[in-house]
Scaffold this motif. Sequence first.
Motif, PDB file in Angstrom:
ATOM      1  N   VAL A 150      18.952  18.294   9.426  1.00 55.96           N
ATOM      2  CA  VAL A 150      18.300  17.713  10.596  1.00 55.96           C
ATOM      3  C   VAL A 150      16.995  17.005  10.238  1.00 55.96           C
ATOM      4  O   VAL A 150      16.545  16.107  10.960  1.00 55.96           O
ATOM      5  CB  VAL A 150      18.033  18.778  11.689  1.00 55.96           C
ATOM      6  N   GLU A 151      16.381  17.401   9.119  1.00 60.62           N
ATOM      7  CA  GLU A 151      15.128  16.744   8.711  1.00 60.62           C
ATOM      8  C   GLU A 151      14.856  17.034   7.243  1.00 60.62           C
ATOM      9  O   GLU A 151      15.155  18.112   6.738  1.00 60.62           O
ATOM     10  CB  GLU A 151      13.957  17.231   9.566  1.00 60.62           C
ATOM     11  N   THR A 152      14.280  16.069   6.554  1.00 56.57           N
ATOM     12  CA  THR A 152      13.839  16.253   5.177  1.00 56.57           C
ATOM     13  C   THR A 152      12.625  15.368   4.926  1.00 56.57           C
ATOM     14  O   THR A 152      12.578  14.224   5.386  1.00 56.57           O
ATOM     15  CB  THR A 152      14.961  15.944   4.165  1.00 56.57           C
ATOM     16  N   ALA A 153      11.640  15.934   4.228  1.00 54.76           N
ATOM     17  CA  ALA A 153      10.398  15.201   3.976  1.00 54.76           C
ATOM     18  C   ALA A 153       9.611  15.886   2.873  1.00 54.76           C
ATOM     19  O   ALA A 153       9.944  17.002   2.450  1.00 54.76           O
ATOM     20  CB  ALA A 153       9.550  15.126   5.256  1.00 54.76           C
ATOM     21  N   ASP A 154       8.564  15.203   2.415  1.00 53.37           N
ATOM     22  CA  ASP A 154       7.587  15.826   1.527  1.00 53.37           C
ATOM     23  C   ASP A 154       7.062  17.100   2.186  1.00 53.37           C
ATOM     24  O   ASP A 154       6.872  17.153   3.404  1.00 53.37           O
ATOM     25  CB  ASP A 154       6.451  14.842   1.269  1.00 53.37           C
TER      26      ASP A 154
END
Length: 325
Positions: free
Chosen positions: A237-241
């Motif tokens: 659903v989400e991926t980031a630093d």
Amino acid sequence: MTGNGYLVEVNNLVKYFPVLAGVMRRKVADIKAVDGVSFGVKQGEVVGLVGESGCGKTTVGRCILRLYDVTSGNIYFQGKDITTIEGEELRRLRRDMQLIFQDPYASLNPRMTIGDIIGEPLLVHGLSQGKEYRQKVAELLEIVELEPRMADRYPHEFSGGQRQRIGIARALATRPKFIVCDEPVSALDVSIQAQVIKLLKQLKEELGLTYLFIAHDLSVVRYISDRVVVMYLGKIVETADSEELYTTPLHPYTQALLSAVPIPCPEVDRSRKRILLTGDVPSPLFPPSGCRFHTRCRLAKDECKKKEPELREVGTEHWVACHLV
């Protein structure tokens, strides 16, 4: 999402487990454990994979290591597709990809000495024998801050934290390039968790390791991870630093997860707004239509119920699957 520069690439990974019924054991349905997951892990990076129990985190890790055969999709290691390799080629791959298990009590053979447990990968892969073998076992024990004289003892003589160090030493025996850490501290006391996490971070720097760190404790993931991938019911659903995800979470599910993380300062903890999710996680046997999170999302609209959101880049290396972002 993936491309050049990744040690491990996962492209549209799908893993279904068949549900069998009747005398003839015919397949009547599928448990959709992982359903179209894509991400990459760069050389020397720690990627945290988080989500509630049953969301498919461990299945992703075991598919990457080829402990499970994938239903569809591709997994690349050092640019080579490893989803279909078998036999001797797969055995050689095991040297470069290892696993640290979740349960330090169940993952060590009680009938084997610690030295035999740690040294077994060396014998299996024909890496050393005799005096050199014993020397390498002693070195591995020292690397994880245990005494070489402990090699003749059995697992029941060690604490949970010491057993997990033994598991780490076993994973390091073949000098792997990539390690899947499957909730390596969840079974340990909080004070011991900090020691093991510190050791893993230290080993990563000294040996140039690359980790996929699977966990549900977001505070632990923040400390060790460079990037974070959030899963819900078999989907990303989400991926980031890491820092960006913790300071600017965009998906409602990520926001709810982070709102539940304890903050050491009582005043700050009391003043922040908690997001309480209603209902239970739906069954992966019959996942909801559209966005899989819409049944528990406080912001869900009609579109969320009908159309599945695409994982798209909304900032620099920040990807979100949500119609509302």
